[in-house]
Motif scaffolding. Structure first.
Motif, PDB file in Angstrom:
ATOM      1  N   MET B 237       1.168  -1.077   0.012  1.00 16.85           N
ATOM      2  CA  MET B 237      -0.320  -0.030   0.019  1.00 16.85           C
ATOM      3  C   MET B 237       1.094   1.103  -0.250  1.00 16.85           C
ATOM      4  O   MET B 237       0.401   2.279  -0.734  1.00 16.85           O
ATOM      5  CB  MET B 237      -0.996   0.019   1.357  1.00 16.85           C
ATOM      6  N   VAL B 238       1.703   1.328   0.572  1.00 15.87           N
ATOM      7  CA  VAL B 238       3.130   2.124   1.055  1.00 15.87           C
ATOM      8  C   VAL B 238       3.852   2.665  -0.648  1.00 15.87           C
ATOM      9  O   VAL B 238       3.294   3.657  -0.934  1.00 15.87           O
ATOM     10  CB  VAL B 238       4.023   2.324   2.033  1.00 15.87           C
ATOM     11  N   GLN B 239       3.778   1.801  -0.974  1.00 10.01           N
ATOM     12  CA  GLN B 239       4.837   1.668  -2.038  1.00 10.01           C
ATOM     13  C   GLN B 239       3.837   1.907  -3.741  1.00 10.01           C
ATOM     14  O   GLN B 239       3.845   3.452  -4.529  1.00 10.01           O
ATOM     15  CB  GLN B 239       4.630   0.363  -3.136  1.00 10.01           C
ATOM     16  N   ASN B 240       2.976   1.783  -3.439  1.00  9.08           N
ATOM     17  CA  ASN B 240       1.380   2.268  -4.337  1.00  9.08           C
ATOM     18  C   ASN B 240       1.121   3.629  -3.900  1.00  9.08           C
ATOM     19  O   ASN B 240       1.069   4.871  -5.158  1.00  9.08           O
ATOM     20  CB  ASN B 240       0.143   1.576  -4.025  1.00  9.08           C
ATOM     21  N   ILE B 241       1.070   4.619  -2.585  1.00  8.16           N
ATOM     22  CA  ILE B 241       0.455   5.810  -2.559  1.00  8.16           C
ATOM     23  C   ILE B 241       2.456   6.193  -2.961  1.00  8.16           C
ATOM     24  O   ILE B 241       1.372   7.390  -3.861  1.00  8.16           O
ATOM     25  CB  ILE B 241       0.325   5.510  -1.015  1.00  8.16           C
ATOM     26  N   ALA B 488      -9.862   1.662  -3.582  1.00  6.06           N
ATOM     27  CA  ALA B 488      -8.333   1.899  -2.761  1.00  6.06           C
ATOM     28  C   ALA B 488      -7.786   0.342  -2.874  1.00  6.06           C
ATOM     29  O   ALA B 488      -8.013  -0.658  -3.094  1.00  6.06           O
ATOM     30  CB  ALA B 488      -8.196   1.800  -1.100  1.00  6.06           C
ATOM     31  N   ARG B 489      -6.708   1.538  -3.280  1.00  6.82           N
ATOM     32  CA  ARG B 489      -5.237  -0.020  -4.030  1.00  6.82           C
ATOM     33  C   ARG B 489      -4.373  -0.477  -2.556  1.00  6.82           C
ATOM     34  O   ARG B 489      -3.619  -1.003  -2.775  1.00  6.82           O
ATOM     35  CB  ARG B 489      -4.388   0.317  -4.768  1.00  6.82           C
ATOM     36  N   ILE B 490      -5.416  -1.341  -1.877  1.00  6.02           N
ATOM     37  CA  ILE B 490      -5.341  -2.265  -1.458  1.00  6.02           C
ATOM     38  C   ILE B 490      -5.639  -3.470  -0.838  1.00  6.02           C
ATOM     39  O   ILE B 490      -6.761  -3.712  -1.004  1.00  6.02           O
ATOM     40  CB  ILE B 490      -5.947  -1.571   0.679  1.00  6.02           C
ATOM     41  N   SER B 491      -4.278  -4.882  -1.382  1.00  3.38           N
ATOM     42  CA  SER B 491      -4.753  -5.394  -1.196  1.00  3.38           C
ATOM     43  C   SER B 491      -5.682  -6.407  -0.184  1.00  3.38           C
ATOM     44  O   SER B 491      -5.114  -6.186   1.061  1.00  3.38           O
ATOM     45  CB  SER B 491      -3.589  -6.138  -1.974  1.00  3.38           C
ATOM     46  N   SER B 492      -6.834  -7.296  -1.034  1.00  3.30           N
ATOM     47  CA  SER B 492      -7.151  -7.738   0.024  1.00  3.30           C
ATOM     48  C   SER B 492      -6.638  -9.096   0.289  1.00  3.30           C
ATOM     49  O   SER B 492      -6.922 -10.111   1.021  1.00  3.30           O
ATOM     50  CB  SER B 492      -8.902  -8.036   0.244  1.00  3.30           C
ATOM     51  N   THR B 548       9.230  -9.907  -2.008  1.00  2.00           N
ATOM     52  CA  THR B 548       7.991 -11.013  -1.182  1.00  2.00           C
ATOM     53  C   THR B 548       6.945 -11.047  -2.171  1.00  2.00           C
ATOM     54  O   THR B 548       6.232  -9.782  -2.918  1.00  2.00           O
ATOM     55  CB  THR B 548       6.833 -10.836  -0.194  1.00  2.00           C
ATOM     56  N   PRO B 549       5.932 -11.823  -2.218  1.00  5.55           N
ATOM     57  CA  PRO B 549       4.227 -12.084  -3.373  1.00  5.55           C
ATOM     58  C   PRO B 549       3.700 -10.763  -2.866  1.00  5.55           C
ATOM     59  O   PRO B 549       3.861 -10.138  -1.846  1.00  5.55           O
ATOM     60  CB  PRO B 549       4.137 -12.971  -2.882  1.00  5.55           C
ATOM     61  N   TYR B 550       2.596 -10.338  -4.035  1.00  9.46           N
ATOM     62  CA  TYR B 550       2.122  -9.273  -3.246  1.00  9.46           C
ATOM     63  C   TYR B 550       1.347  -9.529  -2.415  1.00  9.46           C
ATOM     64  O   TYR B 550       0.404 -11.094  -3.391  1.00  9.46           O
ATOM     65  CB  TYR B 550       1.000  -8.028  -4.617  1.00  9.46           C
TER      66      TYR B 550
END
Lengths: 293, 797
Positions: B237-241, B488-492, B548-550
């Motif tokens: 999430m930090v990477q994306n933002i 939000a681009r926060i992976s679930s 690490t994987p996403y």
């Protein structure tokens, strides 16, 4: 949170410390245990130009009994007060009070002299000095002077010490055989500064107070010897007398409001402590029945 | 559903002789941390690294008239003094909204305030220097001229027409409102024999992590790449933002998260000052370190709770609850936090009130307003403590109205253990819960009847003790329904890659993160169990977007349930691959073989056939000896996300036993019990400690913790002496029991356990205090339950 730059001197003797203080005046601060000074500096609440570290002065350490006088050096640490057999024998109030001071890490560093000179109105040891009728020994440019603890504390973080002086010891009369003591404080968490506290020293004969010194703390700008104690001395304490004393206490206290307690809550808690103290010292559970004053 | 015993029942797929599932095993990272060899952000030193200190606004609301940094810039060691306007050249502002929270609005927020500050503590300038103390010296020399504006501080008047609008472009101070009306609420209240009402007040508090927020950002201009070292719960999430607002591609940003000293939701957000650090590194082309000090932690780490919730409950004389109704109000500071937003907590309150109970009649309103205080957002057990305290407080009030025992009324209304699957009035879907089994277990653990007898006996001696009960549900294992659907681009989903190394050890890369809760341990336990490899041969790598994987990370009680399942599935593929190779080497079929004790063994008698060490040697160094057509694949990756249920709900019940001194208002906690059902227990000790840690944070809210603001928006207790965190001396023993209802959405069956303790602890304490004070006729619905609050309620002061 970093302290601003300061100069540092490690005093080699009391005379050396006094010379440094004389030379730098208000710009110098004495470092003893550092448990109040260092956080204040790191928060930049104070920015002394010079720190005079008295930590190495062995002459300011230790507890000694001489005749009727118990002398405690200013650098004696809280942890040492807690463990000292002399304190346990001659001023057990002090040992009991120290257990309420902060936490072991702080008690391992903090000193008696530091606590007294800092004069936090919510601190335990200044009140104990009043209850124990202590004499404060002060060294200054013109030699040594002594004053009653009662006169030493003059306000919030304020004492009779001048910037050129050093608190070197306290002297206490050793506890008499018929004496009793009481210490308690109310705090939200163990080790916090008290919301209200009471250090008491008494002489009880045949269930009657021959002498009673009630030193309240955190209920004013300095520890306070309650005049209301006089109402309890010399006669059998009845609930009515206790109630009168309680009312008188409430009138003479001038507590301050802060985040932990309102003025009326402090007055109330002081009265609760008075009831518990008198009940405990006289071994009279009836005086504390129903609790609330 | 089973009651957990000393060795909890494991799933059959994992029920192997050498399984680590359900076993208390030491955490693999313990020695490293205990020996001081952890690597926290503040330990990181890079060549040419500079330190940043933020000059923060002393006002809650003010215009920035001018900033004069000339004197500060001339001081030795000062590299730069950067204002918001200057920094805006490299980083864009953001707006913390999500589309699924309909109507949620917020204003653009900048990394450093540009022309106006909106809370005491908002950064107005960055001072970059060769050391922190030099930067602090210079900060004192920066002259900022402010023009003070009226501060909006009371949430109750934030929507009044006389109150200034903090962001005029938004029209008003209402950030979000949600209304819900399920069943037939009016009829249900009319049908009730008794109705109880109260206003519940929750103090604003914060997470107080042992390690403060910390970032090192390193822009490498030659590589055109930014490396961010940060103690975060969500690296991707930090990477994306960071990429989005610095105008970079995600591939240009690497986020590395080594050891983290506690998070509790504090470190799952994007903070303005952290964004400023990324931007400063890009602007100044060198590594920049920021470590928040304790004062700025209190002023800028997200706050939480701060709700005033009116509640109403209807009850029949036989104990049947007919309806719940709430009206919740919360103030979130001047901005909705990015990117998870500050509407989630109020939204959760609406979702969760009444959740354990059968009544279908439920009406709720929640309003979220802006104010000039520090930002509020998600902190451990988001919304749960509010919902639980309101619900359980109302249930106790209803019980008192009809003279019914608090346990009896709960048993009368809790959803039956055989009623699943079912849904709550707010639409939450429950797969399988165990309220009654949990209550039964709790009663046995605490010996409820004896305790009641003891309470009655002590009351005669003027000793006032109370018992408080709180049933709860907990949201865990969130799917995309939490954030993804709102844009939000926060992976679930989370991913795990496992590989066998050349000596038969296992390397495992996972996208979940570790902040002290044991992610590393549970991953190693799962992988070790499936592969028959001892845990010390499993190395877990986490917290690095390059390696690490996403995935989502660790938050919302999702690490074990989602990341754990991904680990299980990846390990199962690797296991199959290993057995395929082994069968080829041993000239048998994979079905005849198993993995145990770091070796391939006979499935039937367990006799060792080939060590994994030897198998790996053959695969990596003598593939020429393998039969033709075999191409071994000793690395496997699997991802997992729950699809069936948006959330895996857990449940439980807590109880508090305490003593109130009516003369002093001081509460002494004597004992606390929790029975919870998080499904499969992977490591019982880790679960118990999660529960206990969560309870302690709930007890902090109940008795101690509160951010005290004055009417001008000044935080008046931003230090560890005045903001009281719970300490061990005041904590009771906390007994933890388990009921195990695995989720069938995963093979592992694990649900989350990170927030259950916090969810119900304060409710149990508040109910216990009211139980103790019953003879005095006092009812208190406010936390923290300070001596001042209690003495006031008792009329003693």
């Amino acid at each position: 949170m970093k302290a601003s730059a300061f100069a540092y001197a490690r005093a080699t003797s009391v005379a050396d410390a006094l010379a440094l203080l004389a030379a730098h005046g208000d710009g110098a601060k004495v470092l003893s245990g550092g448990q109040s000074l260092m956080p204040a500096m790191n928060l930049r609440l104070i920015s002394p130009e010079l720190i005079v570290d008295i930590g190495g002065l062995a002459e300011l350490r230790g507890v000694a009994v001489s005749g009727d006088v118990l002398k405690i050096g200013a650098l004696t640490r809280h942890a040492e007060l807690l463990r000292s057999p002399e304190i346990a024998a001659h001023a057990p109030l002090l040992a009991e009070a120290v257990a309420h001071v902060a936490h072991p890490a702080i008690r391992n560093r903090g000193t008696l002299g530091g606590s007294l000179a800092h004069a936090d109105p919510a601190a335990e040891l200044p009140a104990c000095m009043l209850a124990l009728n202590a004499t404060v020994v002060i060294s200054g440019p013109s030699g040594e002077r002594r004053m009653a603890a009662e006169d030493f504390f003059t306000g919030i973080y304020e004492t009779a010490l001048s910037a050129q002086e050093l608190l070197v010891a306290v002297e206490l009369p050793v506890a008499r055989k018929s004496s009793g003591y009481f210490f308690d404080e109310f705090a939200r968490r163990h080790g916090d500064y008290a919301i209200v506290g009471l250090a008491a020293q008494a002489i009880v004969k045949d269930g009657i107070f021959a002498d009673l010194r009630l030193a309240f703390f955190a209920v004013g700008d300095r520890p306070t010897l309650a005049k209301a104690a006089a109402r309890l001395v010399g006669a059998v304490v009845t609930p009515a007398i206790l109630s009168e004393a309680s009312t008188a206490l409430s009138k003479e206290l001038d507590p301050q409001q802060d985040q932990q307690a309102s003025v009326s809550m402090r007055r109330h808690l002081a009265k609760v402590l008075l009831g518990r103290c008198v009940s405990a010292l006289l071994d009279r559970p009836d005086l504390n029945a129903g609790g609330s004053a | 559903m089973t009651i957990a015993t000393a060795s909890p029942q494991a799933l059959s797929e994992l029920d192997r002789p050498n399984s680590y599932i359900g076993k208390t095993v030491p955490r693999p990272n313990l020695d490293r941390l205990m020996q001081g060899r952890g690597l926290y952000v503040s330990d990181i030193e890079l060549p040419r690294m500079a330190h940043v200190v933020f000059l923060r606004s002393p006002h809650a609301h003010a215009k920035i008239v001018s900033i004069d940094a000339a004197a500060a810039k001339r001081m030795p060691g000062i590299i730069a003094v950067v204002t918001g306007k200057e920094l805006a050249a490299v980083i864009t502002p953001w707006v913390g909204v999500l589309t699924h929270l309909k109507g949620l609005k917020s204003a653009p927020q900048h990394a450093i305030a540009i022309d106006r500050v909106c809370w005491q503590g908002e950064a107005v300038a960055a001072i970059v220097a060769t050391s922190r103390d030099v930067a602090e010296d210079a900060a004192e020399a920066v002259r900022v001229e402010y023009q003070e504006l009226e501060a909006v501080t009371d949430m109750r008047t934030a929507l009044d027409s006389a109150t200034p609008v903090i962001h005029p472009a938004l029209g008003d101070n209402l950030a979000f409102e949600r209304n819900l009306d399920a069943g037939a609420v009016n009829a249900a209240f009319a049908d009730a024999d008794e109705v109880a009402e109260a206003e519940f007040i929750f103090g604003r508090h914060t997470g107080v992590t042992l390690e403060p927020r910390a970032v090192v950002a390193d822009w490498n201009a030659a590589e055109a790449r930014l490396t961010i070292y940060q103690g975060t719960q969500a690296p991707h999430m930090v990477q994306n933002i960071a990429a989005l607002h610095l105008g970079l591609r995600e591939s240009q940003v690497r986020v590395v998260c080594k050891d983290v000293g506690g998070s509790f939701g504090i470190k799952v957000h994007i903070y303005a000052d952290e964004m400023a650090v990324y931007a400063l590194s890009k602007l100044l082309r060198r590594p920049i370190k920021f470590v928040a000090d304790r004062v700025e932690s209190f002023n800028t780490d997200i706050h939480a709770r701060d709700h005033r919730c009116k509640g109403k409950i209807g009850v029949k004389r036989d104990g049947t609850i007919t309806a719940f109704e709430i009206d919740d109000l919360t103030g979130i500071g001047p901005y909705s936090m990015y990117p998870r937003t500050s509407a989630i907590e109020a939204n959760q309150v609406v979702n969760l009130v009444g959740g354990p109970y059968t009544t279908k009649n439920y009406r709720a309103r929640a309003r979220v307003v802006f104010q000039n205080k520090n930002v509020m957002c998600q902190y451990r057990a988001v919304g749960h403590p509010i919902a639980c305290s309101v619900t359980e407080g109302l249930v106790d009030l209803a019980a008192a109205k009809i003279g019914m025992d608090p346990v009896k009324i709960r048993r009368r209304n809790l959803i039956a253990d055989d009623a699943y699957p079912c849904a709550s009035p707010s639409g939450l879907r429950f797969e399988l819960l165990s309220h009654h089994a949990a209550m039964n277990r709790l009663m046995a653990m605490m010996d409820y009847e004896s305790l009641r007898a003891e309470q009655a006996a002590l009351r005669k001696k003027n000793i006032h003790r109370g018992i408080g009960i709180a049933s709860f549900i907990e949201v865990t294992n969130p799917s995309a329904a939490f954030y993804g659907v709102g844009g939000a681009r926060i992976s679930s989903q989370d991913g795990v890659a496992v590989r066998l190394d050349a000596q038969g050890a296992v390397i495992c890369q996972t996208s979940i993160t570790e902040q002290g809760q044991g992610s590393e341990s549970l991953t190693a336990q799962i992988v070790g169990s499936v592969l028959g490899v001892s845990m010390e041969r499993v190395r877990v790598i986490l917290g690095d977007t390059d390696n690490t994987p996403y995935g989502g990370g660790t938050w919302a009680s999702r690490g074990a349930g989602i990341g754990g399942e991904a680990a299980l599935q990846a390990a199962k593929i690797l296991r199959r691959n290993i057995l395929d190779v082994a069968a080829a080497i041993l000239q048998t079929s994979p079905g005849e073989l198993d993995l145990a004790g770091n070796a391939v063994v006979n499935a039937g008698d367990g006799a060792p056939r080939i060590e994994l060490n030897e198998l790996a040697r053959v695969v990596y160094f003598r593939p020429d000896t393998l039969p033709p057509g075999i191409q071994p694949e000793l690395m496997a990756t699997r991802h997992f996300v729950p699809r069936e249920y948006p959330f895996a709900f857990t449940n439980g019940v807590q109880a508090s036993w305490l003593e109130v001194d009516p003369d002093t208002g001081i509460v002494r906690l004597l004992k606390h019990w929790v029975v919870e059902d998080c499904g499969t227990l992977i490591n019982p000790q880790l679960v118990d400690e999660q529960i206990r840690g969560g309870v302690v944070q709930g007890l902090g809210a109940a008795l101690f913790e509160k951010c005290v603001y004055d009417e001008r928006g000044q935080l008046t207790n931003a230090n560890m002496a005045d903001y009281l965190v719970p300490m061990s001396g005041e904590m009771p023993d906390i007994d933890v029991g388990h009921v195990v209802s695995p989720t069938s959405e995963t093979e592992l069956g694990a649900k989350g356990a990170g927030e259950a303790g916090t969810a119900g602890a304060a409710a149990a304490v508040a109910n216990a205090v009211n139980d103790a004070l019953r003879p005095f006729g006092a009812v208190i619905t406010e936390i923290p339950l300070t001596p001042q609050v209690i003495l006031t309620a008792l009329g003693r002061i």
